[in-house]
Structure formats: structure tokens, C-alpha cells
Design a protein around this motif. Structure first.
Motif, mmCIF file in Angstrom:
data_model
loop_
_atom_site.group_PDB
_atom_site.id
_atom_site.type_symbol
_atom_site.label_atom_id
_atom_site.label_comp_id
_atom_site.label_asym_id
_atom_site.label_seq_id
_atom_site.Cartn_x
_atom_site.Cartn_y
_atom_site.Cartn_z
ATOM 1 N N GLY A 128 0.821 -1.213 0.000
ATOM 2 C CA GLY A 128 0.000 0.000 0.000
ATOM 3 C C GLY A 128 0.846 1.250 0.000
ATOM 4 O O GLY A 128 1.912 1.294 -0.623
ATOM 5 N N VAL A 132 4.288 2.538 -2.139
ATOM 6 C CA VAL A 132 4.161 3.476 -3.254
ATOM 7 C C VAL A 132 5.002 4.728 -2.965
ATOM 8 O O VAL A 132 5.651 5.285 -3.846
ATOM 9 C CB VAL A 132 2.684 3.816 -3.508
ATOM 10 C CG1 VAL A 132 2.553 4.882 -4.579
ATOM 11 C CG2 VAL A 132 1.930 2.552 -3.938
ATOM 12 N N ARG A 505 -8.167 2.040 -0.952
ATOM 13 C CA ARG A 505 -6.969 2.007 -0.114
ATOM 14 C C ARG A 505 -6.998 0.703 0.653
ATOM 15 O O ARG A 505 -7.940 -0.085 0.503
ATOM 16 C CB ARG A 505 -6.946 3.200 0.843
ATOM 17 C CG ARG A 505 -8.265 3.422 1.576
ATOM 18 C CD ARG A 505 -8.222 4.678 2.410
ATOM 19 N NE ARG A 505 -7.865 5.861 1.630
ATOM 20 C CZ ARG A 505 -8.719 6.598 0.908
ATOM 21 N NH1 ARG A 505 -9.984 6.254 0.844
ATOM 22 N NH2 ARG A 505 -8.318 7.649 0.245
ATOM 23 N N LYS A 511 -9.539 3.242 8.679
ATOM 24 C CA LYS A 511 -9.884 4.013 7.482
ATOM 25 C C LYS A 511 -11.390 4.068 7.234
ATOM 26 O O LYS A 511 -11.855 4.784 6.363
ATOM 27 C CB LYS A 511 -9.138 3.457 6.265
ATOM 28 C CG LYS A 511 -7.606 3.598 6.422
ATOM 29 C CD LYS A 511 -6.872 3.501 5.103
ATOM 30 C CE LYS A 511 -5.362 3.534 5.279
ATOM 31 N NZ LYS A 511 -4.708 4.491 4.389
ATOM 32 N N ASP A 576 -4.608 -2.397 -7.027
ATOM 33 C CA ASP A 576 -3.163 -2.274 -7.205
ATOM 34 C C ASP A 576 -2.857 -0.935 -7.878
ATOM 35 O O ASP A 576 -3.752 -0.101 -8.023
ATOM 36 C CB ASP A 576 -2.603 -3.454 -8.031
ATOM 37 C CG ASP A 576 -3.046 -3.398 -9.485
ATOM 38 O OD1 ASP A 576 -3.902 -2.563 -9.842
ATOM 39 O OD2 ASP A 576 -2.537 -4.203 -10.288
ATOM 40 N N ALA A 580 -5.429 1.849 -9.211
ATOM 41 C CA ALA A 580 -5.290 3.151 -8.549
ATOM 42 C C ALA A 580 -5.187 4.260 -9.591
ATOM 43 O O ALA A 580 -5.838 5.298 -9.476
ATOM 44 C CB ALA A 580 -4.058 3.163 -7.645
ATOM 45 N N GLU A 599 -4.333 8.549 10.200
ATOM 46 C CA GLU A 599 -3.785 8.606 8.852
ATOM 47 C C GLU A 599 -2.527 9.475 8.911
ATOM 48 O O GLU A 599 -2.602 10.693 8.904
ATOM 49 C CB GLU A 599 -4.821 9.245 7.910
ATOM 50 C CG GLU A 599 -4.415 9.227 6.456
ATOM 51 C CD GLU A 599 -4.762 7.923 5.759
ATOM 52 O OE1 GLU A 599 -4.513 6.845 6.343
ATOM 53 O OE2 GLU A 599 -5.283 7.983 4.642
ATOM 54 N N GLY A 602 -1.262 9.774 4.168
ATOM 55 C CA GLY A 602 -2.130 9.471 3.030
ATOM 56 C C GLY A 602 -1.521 10.131 1.810
ATOM 57 O O GLY A 602 -0.925 11.215 1.891
ATOM 58 N N SER A 604 -3.028 8.967 -1.624
ATOM 59 C CA SER A 604 -3.875 8.745 -2.802
ATOM 60 C C SER A 604 -4.656 10.013 -3.150
ATOM 61 O O SER A 604 -4.875 10.308 -4.324
ATOM 62 C CB SER A 604 -4.801 7.547 -2.603
ATOM 63 O OG SER A 604 -5.691 7.773 -1.543
ATOM 64 N N LYS A 607 -2.669 12.220 -5.377
ATOM 65 C CA LYS A 607 -2.684 11.766 -6.775
ATOM 66 C C LYS A 607 -3.961 12.254 -7.452
ATOM 67 O O LYS A 607 -3.949 12.699 -8.601
ATOM 68 C CB LYS A 607 -2.643 10.231 -6.845
ATOM 69 C CG LYS A 607 -1.482 9.573 -6.146
ATOM 70 C CD LYS A 607 -1.731 8.051 -6.028
ATOM 71 C CE LYS A 607 -0.758 7.405 -5.079
ATOM 72 N NZ LYS A 607 -1.151 6.020 -4.704
HETATM 73 C C1 LIG Z 1 -1.328 5.602 -3.460
HETATM 74 C C2 LIG Z 1 -1.679 4.201 -3.153
HETATM 75 C C3 LIG Z 1 -1.984 3.825 -1.842
HETATM 76 C C4 LIG Z 1 -2.031 4.810 -0.698
HETATM 77 O O1 LIG Z 1 -3.365 5.183 -0.499
HETATM 78 P P1 LIG Z 1 -3.835 6.022 0.775
HETATM 79 O O2 LIG Z 1 -5.227 6.369 0.479
HETATM 80 O O3 LIG Z 1 -2.933 7.210 0.838
HETATM 81 O O4 LIG Z 1 -3.686 5.124 1.929
HETATM 82 C C5 LIG Z 1 -2.307 2.492 -1.595
HETATM 83 N N1 LIG Z 1 -2.320 1.585 -2.580
HETATM 84 C C6 LIG Z 1 -2.038 1.916 -3.857
HETATM 85 C C7 LIG Z 1 -2.078 0.855 -4.900
HETATM 86 C C8 LIG Z 1 -1.708 3.225 -4.185
HETATM 87 O O5 LIG Z 1 -1.425 3.543 -5.444
#
Ligand SMILES: *Cc1c(COP(=O)(O)O)cnc(C)c1O
Length: 723
Positions: A128, A132, A505, A511, A576, A580, A599, A602, A604, A607
């Protein structure tokens, strides 16, 4: 450096004009340069999907006739030449940011240790966010020219591949990474035998070979115990990430920390700074101390010297999340070490002693902090939480003076930005905008992008997501073995025009993936509104031994399967980096509902923000720093309740209220002049303008370099009161 690195085996039959594709396949540089990816994809799009974007397997399976065909295509050859010019320029660059900013340090090496690396979906050796982050860190270190080398473990069975039963129960599917078909290369010694390192475990010696992954200019070395010198069960030591068996776990940490140092030595690296990304690799301090004691230093001298060179990043805001070992296990694995360090058993255990009401443990983060003068959390709030949590280690100081700072996480722009948006930015932000991603002023140009063009790309990305999901659902349906309801749960009924919310996630209980299900009737009303439909896409894995996480998946899946939601709730299996990417580029709103302050950062949501997706999140981790009232939405406020159930009710109420009164109306509110959701687009621009620079990996790695790496490389003592 004397080098016994592998040259990748030349396994491919390529037309001479396209020969260099073989080289490109073995350097992950292509993963953040979309034109380079197209060199593979354009040859055979279907095969590119079938091999799951693995360029090595792609070139092995590609039909020669296809390659011959493109080798006469003007358009393809122009692209090919352009990509390789950029690639050569990149690899050969004399001037990099690091060399300009720190000319005196360019010859020194930073070793970066992490338990997992998330680089690309074709190398599933991450679980996770931590992984990344490590992967993005290496890519940015390469872009900025940092003299950095990564160290980790090669998990040939990965983390795990997820299947959801009809009843929503998570199962593990067998999975094996075929290394001969992956962009990894074995490291050999001067006699052309695989280079081996060993660590001593109770009653036996365990060997590991070393795989190299090229990440632009940065090498990553992964230890792999699957060699014939080892007994059967030791060959499986590195097969899986995050095994719960304490013997396997401690052995993996020894391989990573101790074996990792030995691997670097065997390859001729002499790192001057050591970065421990989380405490898993903390045994490396013991190995480095052992080396120095062998050369005649006392242990304490060795430790103080190592402190000056060592950086430790903690990611864990709750005490229970920290890795610790019972003393009996430490006795079993380390009884031979403390005499070598000239320490008594008591002195050795005092290094990382942690006292609990139920007994004593040996704590990995405490060990890491004993060897690192540079410690940091991964967001401002997490820095505060970490200082409070570890205050007991510095009892004579005020909480604020606990020497743990913070560097807020970021994301690697080239890796996560949609190709279409990148093209749009190229046009309006200036051709070399990506060199300035961390410059807030540069992002003011975002206002120059016409709303119409912007919205066209946003709509394209959502259609692409919906198309991808439906095709995946179809592919599940065809071979049979799936109940029709599962095909709908996988997203067969998604609407490419409805307001789409993403939640993906790890399914760790904090979460709260189920928060939005808290008042299901209220949710159904929103989903099924005839003029303003809403749909929600969930994805994520629970750790295989986390029953609570698996029950959460089941709870979400059971809601997803209900007919009343009209197929507007979706759960995508096997989250994955590929899924994502689709999600954070394609949805409209990115939801995050952690229980504060769990958290740590974090990423994601960062992104998503980069791609014009609006964040809707609890004010925890990075969002507490990023949210400005105009660039997304907050769930709840900064009040924390003692009773978790009350917190959940409070946060759920806020979640529904903001959805009903702000998010949904704004999304569907079209300007009469051009039919575009003008206010929504304005919010997106504000979100990109304010969040893209601040939460870029470029800002993050520059900050690590300025605050932590450069003083470590120079051996500056910043904290006189070394513990
Ligand atoms: C970015 C990413 C995460 C992290 O996610 P969060 O929401 O920040 O916990 C977890 N898994 C994958 C595949 C990602 O690309």
C-alpha cells in the motif's frame, strides 16, 4: 565503482532498428514517461494489456511481424527516436538539481532501505501507501540526481492477489512473479556467479542473491533467499510481504537490515547516509555498529558516529502499530551478537527496550531512533503525534523539543498524471513545466486553460475508467464461475456521466470504508436521484490476517450487491497501482474517512488532486495541511470525540450533509452560457493550483535533502543530546 552488475540478458528477437526497446524494458524510466510507454503499446495494444504492462514479457511474447511492421512506420520511428533522445539525455545528464545545489556531496551515497517498493503494477512487491511512497521516492531521487541507492526484499509471491467470494469474503489467490519475465536482473560476482550474501540465523546460515531494478538513474537492490544453498523453508523466507509468523518476520528484518548492508558492501557501495523508511530495517544499525566495533571502536562511539549519518522516517501514529519483538525471540536470534558488540545482554536490550503493562519488548522504531539523529513523521499533525508518542524516550525535554520533525509526503508527478492532462499542461503551463512542479507560482498558469478543454479531458478520463471497469466485469463474466450479481458488483452498470466518488486504499479498520454506509437509506436516496445520480467505487485489500479488515470488506460488498442501489455501488477486486491510476484519474471526488489522527499522511488524495479530482476528506494527515476551504471539502472538523461510535456518527452526519448541500448541487450546476459546470471547474483549478506543487514528490525529496540528507552526508551533529 567496480561493477559486477548484470547486463540484462538479451532475450528478445527485435528488428535492428528497434533494438533499444530491450534496454528500455529494463529501466522503469518508461513508467513515468508516457511516450516511452507508447513505444510498447503501439506495437500490440492487446498484448500490452494481456502481459499487464510488463515490457519484458511483452517483448518475449510479441510477434516479430508486428515489430517489423512498426519498424517501417514513420510516425512510430519518429516517436522512437524522440524517446531515446530524451532517455539518453536523462541518463547522461551532467547537471542535475542535486549537483547544482550540493556540489560537494555528489560523490557520496545515500542508502534508502524500505520493506516494500511500489514502482509499477508489473512488480507487485508492495502492499500500500508505504511502498508506493518508496517507489515514488526513488523515481524523484532519480529525476533530481540524488546519489541514492535503494535496498529491499524480492517477494516472488508478492503481497497477495485478492479474490472476493460471492458472499464478500476476501480470499488469496496464488500468484508467482516470474523473475525471468520481469524487469529485474540478477547481480553477479567477478567470476560470473550470482553474487551472494549471508546472514546467520539460529543454527544455520541463510544466503540471498540480489536482484537489480533500474529506476532511471537510481538502482534498487532486492535480496532473495530462494537459492539452492538454503534449506527448503529458508528458500521461502522472502517469498511473501508481511508474513505474520514472528520467526519469518524477524528473519526478513534481519535479511533486510543486516543482509542489505552486506549486499551494498559486496557491490562496492560506501554509503555516507542511511535512510530507514519505517522501522523494519532498523537492524542495519546493529550491523554497521558491528563493523565499527570490529575495527576497534567502542559500541557507544560507533553508535554516536552512526547517529550522525542516519535518517529514520516513522509512519505509524498509533503505539499498537509499531513493530516489536518479544525478548525470547530476540534471545533466539541475537544471542551471538551482543558479545561481538562488547555489550551485555542488559545493555543490548536497553537499546530498544519498551515496557508494556503486560511485559517487555524490543521495539524496532526505538532501535531506529537510537541510531538516527534525524527522525521525521510524514505530515505536520503526524509529527506532533509522534513527538507525543515517543516523549517518554526524552523524559527531560518538553514535548515540543522531542527531536522528531516532519516532512509531509508527496507523490511523483510523472507517475500519476494522466497522459491527456499532461498534454494539456504542456500546452498551457509551458513545455518544461514538469521541471518546476514544486513551484507554486508556475501553477498560476492553470487559469489559462479554457474550461471547455479542461472539462473535455476530465470527461474523457471518466469514460476511460468506466470503460475499463466494464470490460473487466465482462472478462469475469465470460469464463463462468461468477454469479451475475458479482459482475454487477464489479461495475457492469456504471454510468459514465454520473457524479462518481472513489474510495480505494488498504482496508485497515481505522480508514472506516463503511462510514458512508452509516445511514444506508439516506445514501440510497442520493444514489438513485433521477436527475442527479451518484455512484461510488470501492477497492482495497485487507491484510490476510486481519479479520476485522476482511469483515469490513464483506460489509461493503454486501451493500454493493443489493439490488436497490441500482448497480451504483461497485467493489473492484485486487486493488493495485494500475487500478489506482484509473481511479485517481477518472472519478470526480476522492473520499477519505480515517479516524483522526490515524492517517499519518495518506497520498492517494494527492494523486487525485493532481488529476483534477476533488478531495472530500477528514482533516487528517496531509489534507489537514492541504485544505483551504476552496479546493475540496472537509468531513467533520478538528474536534475529536472520546467515544469512537460518537465520532463515527458525527463524521457520517457531516459527510451526508456536505454531499447533499454542496457537492452534488455544485457538480450538476451547469452554466447557462456553455452548459459547463463552471463552479466545479473553478474548484478543480484551485485544487490543482494549491495542491500539486505542495504535495509533489519533488517538494518532498528536496525537503528531505535540505533538512535530513545533506546534514547526514556532511556528518553534522544537530542534536547534541544524543540518547
Ligand atoms: C497511493 C496508493 C496507496 C495509498 O493510499 P492512501 O489512500 O494514501 O492510503 C495504496 N495503494 C495503492 C495501490 C496506491 O497507489
Amino acid at each position: 565503482m567496480e561493477s559486477f552488475r548484470t547486463t540484462p540478458p538479451n532475450l528478445f528477437s527485435l528488428p535492428p532498428r528497434l533494438k533499444r526497446l530491450g534496454e528500455l524494458a529494463y529501466n522503469l524510466w518508461w513508467t513515468w514517461n508516457p511516450d516511452a510507454e507508447r513505444l510498447f503499446k503501439l506495437i500490440d495494444t492487446d498484448l500490452w494489456e494481456q502481459v499487464y504492462h510488463n515490457p519484458v514479457r511483452f517483448l518475449q511474447q510479441m510477434e516479430r511481424a508486428r515489430a517489423n511492421a512498426v519498424s517501417y512506420d514513420r510516425y512510430y520511428l519518429d516517436l522512437y527516436d524522440r524517446v531515446f533522445r530524451a532517455y539518453d539525455r536523462y541518463l547522461a545528464a551532467e547537471q542535475t538539481w542535486f549537483k547544482e545545489a550540493y556540489p560537494g556531496l555528489a560523490e557520496k551515497t545515500i542508502a534508502y532501505f524500505s520493506m516494500e517498493f511500489g514502482l509499477h503494477e508489473c512488480l507487485p512487491i508492495y502492499a500500500g501507501g508505504l511502498g508506493v511512497l518508496s517507489g515514488d521516492h526513488l523515481k524523484e531521487a532519480s529525476d533530481l540526481g540524488l546519489p541514492l541507492v535503494g535496498v529491499g526484499l524480492m517477494y516472488t509471491h508478492g503481497y497477495f492477489s485478492q479474490r472476493i467470494t460471492e458472499d464478500g469474503w476476501q480470499e488469496m489467490r496464488d500468484f508467482k512473479l516470474e523473475l525471468r519475465e520481469s524487469p529485474v536482473a540478477l547481480v553477479y560476482d567477478q567470476d560470473k556467479n550470482p553474487l551472494m550474501v549471508f546472514v546467520d540465523l539460529p543454527g544455520r546460515r541463510v544466503y540471498a542473491q540480489i536482484w537489480e531494478i533500474r529506476v532511471g538513474r537510481v538502482p534498487l537492490y532486492l535480496l532473495d533467499s530462494n537459492v539452492e544453498q538454503n534449506e527448503h523453508h529458508d528458500r521461502a523466507l522472502t517469498s511473501r510481504l508481511y508474513n505474520s509468523d514472528p520467526d519469518v518476520r524477524i528473519s526478513q528484518y534481519i535479511l533486510l537490515g543486516v543482509g542489505g548492508v552486506r549486499a551494498l558492501r559486496a557491490m562496492g557501495f560506501h554509503p555516507r547516509a542511511w535512510h530507514l523508511n519505517e522501522g523494519h530495517s532498523a537492524f542495519l544499525g546493529l550491523e554497521l555498529a558491528r563493523e565499527l566495533v570490529e575495527q576497534g571502536m567502542s559500541f557507544e562511539e560507533a553508535r554516536l558516529k552512526l547517529r550522525e549519518e542516519t535518517v529514520f522516517t516513522t509512519h505509524t501514529p498509533v503505539p499498537a502499530g509499531n513493530d516489536e519483538f518479544p525478548t525470547w525471540l530476540m534471545d533466539k536470534y541475537f544471542a551471538n551478537l551482543w558479545p561481538e558488540l562488547h555489550l551485555s545482554r542488559e545493555q543490548f536490550f536497553a537499546l530498544a527496550h519498551n515496557q508494556h503493562p503486560w511485559g517487555e519488548t524490543f521495539s524496532m522504531p526505538i532501535l531506529a531512533m537510537r541510531f538516527a539523529q534525524f527522525c521525521n513523521g510524514v505530515s505536520e499533525l503526524h509529527g506532533q503525534v509522534a513527538r507525543k508518542m515517543w516523549h517518554f524516550l526524552w523524559p527531560d525535554r518538553e514535548v515540543d523539543e522531542v527531536p522528531i520533525t516532519h516532512v509531509t509526503n508527496g507523490i511523483h508527478t510523472g507517475t500519476w498524471l494522466a497522459r491527456r492532462l499532461r498534454a494539456l499542461f504542456d500546452r498551457y503551463l509551458g513545455p518544461d513545466w514538469i521541471e518546476h512542479v514544486d513551484d507554486p507560482l508556475m501553477w498560476d498558469y492553470i487559469e489559462k486553460i479554457p474550461d471547455r478543454d479542461f472539462w473535455r479531458v476530465r470527461r474523457h478520463l471518466k469514460r476511460k475508467l468506466v470503460h475499463y471497469i466494464r470490460e473487466r466485469a465482462r472478462a469475469r463474466w465470460i469464463p463462468g464461475g461468477f454469479h451475475p450479481v458479482q459482475v454487477i458488483a464489479e461495475g457492469a452498470l456504471l454510468n459514465p456521466y454520473a457524479l462518481t466518488i472513489g474510495f480505494a486504499r488498504r482496508f485497515a479498520p481505522y480508514k472506516r470504508a463503511n462510514l458512508i454506509l452509516n445511514d444506508f437509506d439516506r445514501l440510497l436516496n442520493l444514489l438513485n436521484s433521477p436527475n442527479r445520480p451518484v455512484q461510488i467505487i470501492f477497492a482495497g485489500k485487507a491484510h490476510p490476517d486481519n479479520e476485522q479488515g476482511k469483515r469490513l470488506i464483506q460489509e461493503v460488498y454486501r451493500a454493493v450487491k443489493l439490488a436497490e442501489n441500482g448497480g451504483r455501488l461497485v467493489f473492484l477486486e485486487d486493488y493495485d497501482m494500475n487500478i489506482a491510476r484509473y481511479l485517481i484519474q477518472g472519478v470526480d471526488v476522492w473520499l477519505n474517512t480515517p479516524r483522526r489522527p490515524n492517517e499519518a499522511s495518506g497520498t492517494s488524495g494527492q494523486k487525485a488532486a493532481l488529476n483534477g479530482v476533488l478531495n472530500f476528506s477528514v482533516l487528517d494527515g496531509w489534507w489537514r495541511e492541504g485544505y483551504n476551504g476552496r479546493n475540496g471539502w472537509a468531513i467533520g472538523n478538528e474536534t475529536d470525540f472520546d467515544d469512537p461510535a460518537e465520532q463515527d456518527r458525527h463524521d457520517a452526519e457531516s459527510l451526508y450533509h456536505v454531499l447533499e448541500t454542496e457537492i452534488i448541487p455544485l457538480y450538476y450546476k451547469k452554466r447557462s452560457s456553455d452548459g459547463l459546470p463552471g463552479e466545479w471547474i473553478a474548484r478543480i483549478k484551485e485544487s490543482i493550483r494549491t495542491l500539486a506543487p505542495a504535495f509533489s514528490m519533488r517538494r518532498m525529496v528536496k525537503e528531505y535533502t535540505g533538512k535530513l540528507y545533506s546534514p547526514a552526508l556532511e556528518g553534522i551533529q544537530v542534536d547534541k543530546v544524543g540518547r
